[in-house]
Design an enzyme around this catalytic site. Sequence first.
Site, PDB file in Angstrom:
ATOM      1  N   HIS A  16      -7.028 -16.658   9.627  1.00 53.68           N
ATOM      2  CA  HIS A  16      -5.633 -16.961   9.915  1.00 53.68           C
ATOM      3  C   HIS A  16      -5.203 -16.158  11.138  1.00 53.68           C
ATOM      4  O   HIS A  16      -5.267 -14.918  11.114  1.00 53.68           O
ATOM      5  CB  HIS A  16      -4.756 -16.601   8.722  1.00 53.68           C
ATOM      6  CG  HIS A  16      -5.101 -17.343   7.473  1.00 53.68           C
ATOM      7  ND1 HIS A  16      -4.462 -18.500   7.096  1.00 53.68           N
ATOM      8  CD2 HIS A  16      -6.047 -17.100   6.521  1.00 53.68           C
ATOM      9  CE1 HIS A  16      -4.983 -18.944   5.960  1.00 53.68           C
ATOM     10  NE2 HIS A  16      -5.951 -18.110   5.588  1.00 53.68           N
ATOM     11  N   GLU A 197      -9.189 -19.715  -5.053  1.00 52.84           N
ATOM     12  CA  GLU A 197      -9.254 -18.271  -4.829  1.00 52.84           C
ATOM     13  C   GLU A 197      -8.625 -17.594  -6.053  1.00 52.84           C
ATOM     14  O   GLU A 197      -9.308 -16.960  -6.835  1.00 52.84           O
ATOM     15  CB  GLU A 197      -8.515 -17.864  -3.551  1.00 52.84           C
ATOM     16  CG  GLU A 197      -8.557 -16.358  -3.297  1.00 52.84           C
ATOM     17  CD  GLU A 197      -7.675 -15.914  -2.140  1.00 52.84           C
ATOM     18  OE1 GLU A 197      -7.930 -14.821  -1.613  1.00 52.84           O
ATOM     19  OE2 GLU A 197      -6.726 -16.641  -1.767  1.00 52.84           O
ATOM     20  N   ASP A 276      -8.015 -12.712   6.691  1.00 53.92           N
ATOM     21  CA  ASP A 276      -6.917 -12.013   7.373  1.00 53.92           C
ATOM     22  C   ASP A 276      -7.394 -10.605   7.712  1.00 53.92           C
ATOM     23  O   ASP A 276      -7.000  -9.622   7.062  1.00 53.92           O
ATOM     24  CB  ASP A 276      -5.670 -11.958   6.476  1.00 53.92           C
ATOM     25  CG  ASP A 276      -5.128 -13.332   6.151  1.00 53.92           C
ATOM     26  OD1 ASP A 276      -4.390 -13.890   6.980  1.00 53.92           O
ATOM     27  OD2 ASP A 276      -5.445 -13.850   5.068  1.00 53.92           O
TER      28      ASP A 276
END
Length: 330
Positions: A16, A197, A276
Site C-alpha cells: 500500500h 487475513e 505496509d
Amino acid sequence: MEQFIDTLPKVELHVHLEGTLEPALMFRLAERNGIDLPYPDVDSVRAAYEFKDLQSFLNLYYNGARVLQTEQDFYDLTWAYLRRCADENVVHTEMFFDPQTHTERGIPFETVVRGIARARADAEAQLGLSTGLILCFLRDLSEESAIETFRTALPWREHFVGIGLDSAETGHPPEKFERVFAMVRDEGFHIVAHAGEEGPPEYIWQAVRRLGVERVDHGVQCTGDAELVEHLRRAQTPLTVCPLANVKLKVFDRIEEHNLPRLLEAGLKVTINSDDPAYFGGYMNANFRAVAQAFDLDRDTLRGFTRNAIDTAFVDDQRRRELYALLDAA
C-alpha cells in the site's frame, strides 16, 4: 543466505503506497503543509506502532495520511518507496492506492494520480524499475461510494492496471461489493481483493466466486477450509502473503507460528510481500529473511516466491520474459 536474499530479484504484488509513509517523511510533509501531528517527534510515532489488530493499525494509518495534500506530496511518497525498491533489488512492483482516503478529505483524484504517475515514470527512466498501480476501494465505506470512486477514476484509467478491495475486513464481506466489481469486470480491469487475513475462509470464497479475483491478497485463513485449499491449489490462484504484517497485526503471535509452511505443503501459489512496510517494520528483504530463517527455507523456495510473482504479475509478455531472464541470471 542474507546476501543471496539481498541480490535475489524480487517482485512485489501487495504493498500500500500510503503504508510506505515513513515517519521522517510524514513529519517533513506535515511541516510543509502546516499540519499538526499528535506526536512530538519521529521516535514517538514509531513508539505508537504497536497494534492489537487491523483496526488499531488503520486508525494510525489514516491519521498519517492527512499529511498528503499536494501532487508533490504523492510524488515524494511514491518516489521514496520506489527508491527503496531499487535498493532492495525489487525489479517490479504493483502498488495499491486508496483514493477514498484522500477524496474524502477534499483532495482531488487527479492530484493523487498525477503525483504517483510522475514518480512511476521517473522510476522507469532512472531506476529501470517497472510498476503497476491498483486502485482499491475501502470496504468499510459503502458500495455506493466505491461506485462513485470508480466512475471518477475511469477518465484516468490509463494510470492503473487493476482494481482491488482493502481496509477493515471484519464485518465487510466481499459480497458487499458485488455490483461494483461487475462494473470493473465489464471495463476489463484485473481484479484482486484482500480476503482471509482476519476474515474467515468464506470471505475468500466470496472474493473468488462473487468478485472474480485473479489474486487473493493475504488469504492465510484458507487453511481453515480443506475444500477451499484444494480449490486454490487446482486453480493455482496466487496468494499475496505478507508475513511480517500478519505478525504485527496479531494474525499470528510469532513468525514461527505463521502457516506459510502449510500453504507451501498444500501446493498453493504463494508470493511474499511487505504490505505496509513503514508501519510493520519490514520491506521485501526483511520479509524474505524472516521466513527463510523461521522455516529454514532453501534458495529454490525463495526463488519460487519470485517466480510465482512473475507468473501472476499484471505485465505484458515482453516484460514477463524480461523478469524471468533477470531471475534466471541470478
